[in-house]
Design a protein around this motif. Structure first.
Motif, PDB file in Angstrom:
ATOM      1  N   GLY A  58       0.826  -1.210   0.000  1.00 27.90           N
ATOM      2  CA  GLY A  58       0.000   0.000   0.000  1.00 27.90           C
ATOM      3  C   GLY A  58       0.854   1.251   0.000  1.00 27.90           C
ATOM      4  N   LEU A  59       1.883   1.246   0.843  1.00 27.76           N
ATOM      5  CA  LEU A  59       2.771   2.396   0.927  1.00 27.76           C
ATOM      6  C   LEU A  59       3.475   2.640  -0.394  1.00 27.76           C
ATOM      7  CD1 LEU A  59       4.345   4.485   2.668  1.00 27.76           C
ATOM      8  CD2 LEU A  59       6.088   2.716   2.856  1.00 27.76           C
ATOM      9  N   ARG A  60       3.981   1.560  -0.989  1.00 35.78           N
ATOM     10  CA  ARG A  60       4.687   1.710  -2.261  1.00 35.78           C
ATOM     11  C   ARG A  60       3.753   2.285  -3.320  1.00 35.78           C
ATOM     12  NH1 ARG A  60       9.700  -0.617  -2.757  1.00 35.78           N
ATOM     13  NH2 ARG A  60      10.369  -1.904  -0.993  1.00 35.78           N
ATOM     14  N   MET A  61       2.498   1.823  -3.295  1.00 37.38           N
ATOM     15  CA  MET A  61       1.532   2.350  -4.252  1.00 37.38           C
ATOM     16  C   MET A  61       1.272   3.825  -3.967  1.00 37.38           C
ATOM     17  SD  MET A  61      -1.126  -0.751  -4.677  1.00 37.38           S
ATOM     18  CE  MET A  61      -0.932  -1.906  -6.034  1.00 37.38           C
ATOM     19  N   ALA A  62       1.188   4.181  -2.676  1.00 36.85           N
ATOM     20  CA  ALA A  62       0.907   5.572  -2.322  1.00 36.85           C
ATOM     21  C   ALA A  62       2.031   6.500  -2.789  1.00 36.85           C
ATOM     22  CB  ALA A  62       0.722   5.705  -0.816  1.00 36.85           C
ATOM     23  N   VAL A  63       3.272   6.028  -2.724  1.00 35.31           N
ATOM     24  CA  VAL A  63       4.357   6.904  -3.152  1.00 35.31           C
ATOM     25  C   VAL A  63       4.633   6.775  -4.644  1.00 35.31           C
ATOM     26  CG1 VAL A  63       5.452   6.883  -0.893  1.00 35.31           C
ATOM     27  CG2 VAL A  63       6.229   5.294  -2.668  1.00 35.31           C
ATOM     28  N   ASN A 114      -2.690   3.919 -13.312  1.00 36.40           N
ATOM     29  CA  ASN A 114      -1.259   4.080 -13.582  1.00 36.40           C
ATOM     30  C   ASN A 114      -0.857   5.546 -13.609  1.00 36.40           C
ATOM     31  OD1 ASN A 114      -0.535   1.451 -13.650  1.00 36.40           O
ATOM     32  ND2 ASN A 114      -0.728   1.243 -15.880  1.00 36.40           N
ATOM     33  N   PHE A 115      -1.709   6.394 -14.246  1.00 36.22           N
ATOM     34  CA  PHE A 115      -1.381   7.823 -14.299  1.00 36.22           C
ATOM     35  C   PHE A 115      -1.483   8.451 -12.923  1.00 36.22           C
ATOM     36  CE2 PHE A 115      -2.304   7.256 -18.851  1.00 36.22           C
ATOM     37  CZ  PHE A 115      -1.138   7.803 -19.352  1.00 36.22           C
ATOM     38  N   ARG A 116      -2.477   7.971 -12.144  1.00 33.06           N
ATOM     39  CA  ARG A 116      -2.597   8.503 -10.789  1.00 33.06           C
ATOM     40  C   ARG A 116      -1.367   8.154  -9.959  1.00 33.06           C
ATOM     41  NH1 ARG A 116      -7.027   6.173  -8.201  1.00 33.06           N
ATOM     42  NH2 ARG A 116      -7.682   5.058 -10.067  1.00 33.06           N
ATOM     43  N   ALA A 117      -0.796   6.953 -10.216  1.00 37.71           N
ATOM     44  CA  ALA A 117       0.416   6.572  -9.498  1.00 37.71           C
ATOM     45  C   ALA A 117       1.536   7.556  -9.806  1.00 37.71           C
ATOM     46  CB  ALA A 117       0.835   5.154  -9.893  1.00 37.71           C
ATOM     47  N   THR A 118       1.633   7.956 -11.079  1.00 39.14           N
ATOM     48  CA  THR A 118       2.676   8.907 -11.461  1.00 39.14           C
ATOM     49  C   THR A 118       2.432  10.258 -10.807  1.00 39.14           C
ATOM     50  OG1 THR A 118       2.624   7.760 -13.560  1.00 39.14           O
ATOM     51  CG2 THR A 118       3.968   9.750 -13.454  1.00 39.14           C
TER      52      THR A 118
END
Lengths: 458, 240
Positions: A367-372, B77-81
Motif C-alpha cells: 500500500g505504501l509503495r503504491m501511495a508513493v 497508472n497515471f494517478r500513481a505517477t
C-alpha cells in the motif's frame, strides 16, 4: 540496465529482511536442481560405463561366419560351408580402412589335462595375436601373448582364462607349465584377465587361446583337404544314430557309400585351408556399418561371387545389443530425471506458498509503495523478481550441490561422471522459469491490491 | 493561483444493493503555499476526501483539478505517477519499511520514477533530505531503533524526496506525545513557510488544526465551515 540493476537491488533488500525464510524457501529448489544435475551427470556416467562394458565384450566386433552348405536340399546351418580362409582375413586387414583388427578363429573342443586333473573348456580358439586386440583381451593378467612367429611355426604355446587357472592349477602360477590339449603338450605363456560372464551368460574366462595353425594342424588334426562336411555327416549318420533301426532315414541315400579304397582313389582336390570364423574389429562404433559394407564387398570379390549370387558368408554385429543396452540406460536416466523434475515442481509450489504469505504479510508495504507512486506493474515486477531471485539462487546452490554429489560418486564408485553443461544450463533455465511461473500468482495478487485498503490493513 | 480545485465532487460507495453517499457535492479551492487543516469526526467523509485529494481514489462525479490538470478521471497508472511526482504522504503510523535503514526508506519513492538518476545520485538526494529533517547521524538506523518522532521525520523526508508541491499529513501526530507532536507540526509550518509547500493536515484534533492557517470542517459529506484557523477553533470549541 540501470533499472534492472535497481529492481534486483530492491528484491535483494526485501529478501535480506527475512534471510531465514528466504533460505528455507529456496531449499526446495536447491534440492530439486541438485537432484536434476546429479541425475543428468550420473546418468551420462552410467551410459558411458555401459558403453565401456559393451566395448569390453567387443562391441565394435564383427563376426564373419562362412555361409551355409546344403546338399540335396538339406541346409546344414550357418558356418557349415568352408569358404573363409586365413588369406581372407589378411585381405580384410589390408584393404578395409574401417577395420582396425582382424583375426581368424579355428575352434576346437578337447580335453585339457594337467597333472592329475582334467577339464573341458567351453572354447578352445586357435587364432592370431590380433584376436586379443579385437576382443579387448590385450592387458594380460600374467605373462606374454604368443606372437605372429608362433603362428607361423605352429608353436605349441597357449594363453588360458581365469576359469582354467582355477580348475587346473589351484593357485599356482600357470606360466611356463605344460598343459595337454587333446594329448598335445602346450606351454602356457600367459593368463588372460578376468571378464566374467557375457550377455548370454557364458563364462568368457572359460577359454584357451593358441595359434590357429597349432590348433588346426596339431589338435583337431583336420587334413589340409577338408572333406565335404555334408556328405560326411550323412555318411556317418547311419552308423552313429542307433535309432535308425527303429526309424529308418526318410532321406534316401542317392549314392552308395564310398569304401576306403574308393575314397583313396578319388581324392578331393586340395584348395585351401579354411577357418571357422573371422573376428573383425571396426575402428570405432560408428564405423561398424562401413566396416560391414567394406568386408562384404571385399569377400564377394575374393570369392568370385557376381551379380545376384547370394553371399557365401555372413557378417554379424552387436549394434543391436549395444542399442538395446544404451536405450535401457537412457530410459533409466529419463525416469530419474522425471522424478527430479517433480521435486523441482514441489520446490516451486513451496516458493509460491511463501510468496503468498509474504504478500499478505507485506500488504501495508505494498500500500505504501503504491501511495508513493508504484504502479501495479511495478509491484508485479518487484514480487516476480523476488521469486526469480530466490529460484535462481536456489538453482545456483543446487548446481553446486549436484556437482558435489556426482564428484563424490566418482570418488567412491569410480563411475565416469561428466559435467554436463547442458544440464547446468537447463537447470538455470528451469529454476528461473519455476520462479516466473510460481511467482506470478502471488505477484499478481499483490499488484491487484487497492492502495487504500492495503494502507489500512492491520 | 489555486493548486487544488474541486468542483461539485461526489463519492458514493456501493455496498451490495445499498448506495452509501459519502461526499455530497464538495467544491473547494486550495491555493499554492497554503497550509490547510481538514477536520471532521470519523464517518464525516474526511478520509474519503483525503483519498481523492491524494489521488488514491476517484470521485464518482465532479471534477478534481490539480495544478491545472484534471486528475479525477485518470487511470490508476497515471494517478500513481501523479502521486509520485506531485504528492507526498505522511501517515499516522509512519509506514516505514521494517528492517530497512532510514536512508533506504527515504530513497524508496525514487525507485519508481527517477530512472534517470544513478544509485549514487538518489543516495545523495536522500541524504540531503534526512539532513534537512535533522537525522543526519541516524541515517543507517532501522525504524525499530528510532523514536516515534524520528520515525515520523524519516517519513517526512521520504514524502519530500520528489519535491512535491503538495504534502498530505494524515493524523501525523496521532501516535506521538505532545512535545514531539509540537516539533513535527513546527517542521510542517517551517516547510510551508520556507519552501512554499502546500500542506493539508487531516486531523480531528483542534490542537493540531490550530497550527494551520486555514481550516476546513467536514460533516456528513459536506463542507460546513471554511475559514481562518482561529475562528474555526473557537467555533469547534463552541460546538463541543
Amino acid at each position: 540496465m540501470m533499472k534492472l540493476l535497481r529492481i534486483l537491488l530492491i528484491a535483494l533488500r526485501a529478501l535480506k529482511r527475512n534471510p531465514m525464510r528466504a533460505g528455507l524457501t529456496t531449499l526446495g529448489i536447491v534440492i530439486g536442481v541438485a537432484a536434476v544435475i546429479a541425475m543428468m551427470e550420473i546418468g551420462t556416467g552410467v551410459s558411458q560405463e555401459i558403453q565401456r562394458t559393451i566395448t569390453d565384450m567387443g562391441a565394435n566386433a564383427l563376426m564373419i561366419l562362412p555361409g551355409t552348405a546344403a546338399t540335396g536340399g538339406v541346409s546344414f546351418g550357418a558356418g557349415s560351408s568352408v569358404t573363409l580362409t586365413p588369406q581372407d582375413c589378411d585381405a580384410i586387414l589390408r584393404e578395409c580402412p574401417a577395420v582396425r583388427w582382424a583375426a581368424p578363429v579355428v575352434r576346437a573342443r578337447a580335453q585339457l589335462v594337467y597333472g592329475n586333473k582334467n577339464y573341458v573348456p567351453w572354447q578352445i580358439n586357435g587364432t592370431t595375436p590380433d584376436y586379443l586386440q579385437a576382443q579387448n583381451w590385450a592387458d594380460l593378467a600374467e605373462g606374454e601373448p604368443f606372437t605372429d612367429k608362433d603362428v607361423r611355426n605352429a608353436s605349441k604355446v597357449c594363453l588360458i582364462g581365469q576359469t582354467i587357472v582355477r580348475e587346473l592349477f589351484e593357485g599356482e602360477s600357470p606360466i611356463g607349465k605344460e598343459l595337454r590339449i587333446h594329448n598335445v603338450a602346450f606351454k602356457v605363456v600367459g593368463v588372460l584377465p578376468r571378464k566374467g560372464a557375457n550377455m548370454m551368460g557364458f563364462d568368457q574366462d572359460d577359454l584357451v587361446l593358441a595359434p590357429w595353425t597349432t590348433i588346426k594342424y596339431r589338435v583337431t588334426g583336420s587334413p589340409l583337404a577338408s572333406a565335404n562336411q555334408s556328405s560326411a555327416a550323412s555318411g556317418t549318420s547311419n552308423t552313429v544314430n542307433t535309432l535308425n533301426q527303429l526309424y529308418p532315414l526318410s532321406q534316401l541315400q542317392l549314392y552308395p557309400v564310398q569304401s576306403a579304397v574308393q575314397q583313396a582313389d578319388t581324392p578331393l582336390p586340395v584348395r585351401f585351408t579354411n577357418v571357422d570364423q573371422v573376428v573383425v574389429s571396426a575402428q570405432s562404433a560408428d564405423q561398424i556399418q562401413a566396416a560391414i559394407r567394406q568386408v562384404s564387398d571385399l569377400l564377394r570379390e575374393r570369392h568370385h561371387l557376381r551379380g545376384d549370387t547370394s553371399d557365401d558368408f555372413s557378417v554379424r554385429d552387436m549394434t543391436q545389443m549395444v542399442a538395446v543396452l544404451s536405450s535401457t540406460a537412457t530410459l533409466m536416466t529419463k525416469l530419474l530425471l522425471f522424478v527430479a523434475l517433480i521435486s523441482l515442481i514441489v520446490g516451486g509450489v513451496g516458493i509460491m506458498n511463501i510468496m503468498l504469505v509474504s504478500v499478505t504479510e507485506r500488504t501495508r508495504e505494498i500500500g505504501l509503495r503504491m501511495a508513493v507512486g508504484a504502479r501495479a506493474r511495478d509491484i508485479l515486477r518487484q514480487f516476480l523478481v523476488e521469486a526469480v531471485v530466490l529460484c535462481l539462487s536456489g538453482g545456483i546452490m543446487g548446481i553446486a550441490i549436484g556437482r558435489g554429489c556426482s564428484m563424490l560418486i566418482r570418488q567412491f564408485l569410480h563411475w565416469p561422471v561428466e559435467a554436463s553443461w547442458l544440464a547446468i544450463m537447463a537447470a538455470v533455465a528451469v529454476s528461473a522459469s519455476v520462479g516466473i511461473v510460481f511467482g506470478f500468482y502471488p505477484a499478481w495478487k499483490a499488484a491487484r491490491l487497492d492502495p487504500i485498503e492495503a494502507l489500512r490493513y492491520e | 493561483m489555486s493548486l487544488i480545485e474541486l468542483k461539485n465532487l461526489y463519492k458514493t460507495y456501493h455496498l451490495g444493493e445499498v448506495d452509501v453517499p459519502v461526499l455530497k457535492g464538495i467544491s473547494l479551492n486550495i491555493g499554492c503555499g497554503e497550509m490547510v487543516a481538514l477536520m471532521g469526526v470519523s464517518g464525516s467523509g474526511k478520509s474519503t476526501l483525503m483519498n481523492i485529494l491524494g489521488c488514491l481514489d476517484r470521485p464518482t462525479s465532479g471534477e478534481y483539478w490539480l495544478e491545472g490538470e484534471e486528475v479525477g478521471r485518470l487511470s490508476s497508472n497515471f494517478r500513481a505517477t501523479v502521486r509520485n511526482q506531485k504528492i507526498g504522504f505522511v501517515f499516522q503510523n509512519f509506514n516505514l519499511l521494517p528492517r530497512t535503514t532510514a536512508l533506504e526508506n527515504v530513497m524508496m519513492p525514487l525507485t519508481y520514477t527517477a530512472q534517470h538518476m544513478t544509485e549514487r545520485q538518489t543516495r545523495r538526494r536522500a541524504t540531503e533530505m534526512l539532513e534537512r529533517v535533522g537525522l543526519a547521524e541516524r541515517m543507517h538506523h532501522h525504524p525499530s531503533q528510532l523514536s516515534g518522532g524520528q520515525q515520523q521525520r524519516v517519513a517526512i523526508a521520504r514524502a519530500l524526496i520528489n519535491q512535491p508541491p503538495l504534502l498530505f499529513a494524515d493524523e501525523p501526530t496521532g501516535n506521538l506525545d505532545s512535545r514531539t507532536s509540537e516539533e513535527i507540526l513546527h517542521m510542517f509550518q517551517k516547510l510551508n513557510e520556507e519552501q512554499k509547500i502546500t500542506i493539508i493536515l487531516v486531523t480531528h484534533d483542534p490542537e493540531v488544526a490550530h497550527h494551520a492557517k486555514r481550516m476546513i470542517r467536514i460533516r456528513d459529506g459536506l463542507i460546513v465551515d471554511d475559514g481562518a484557523a482561529e475562528s474555526a477553533t473557537a467555533e469547534g470549541q463552541g460546538v463541543a
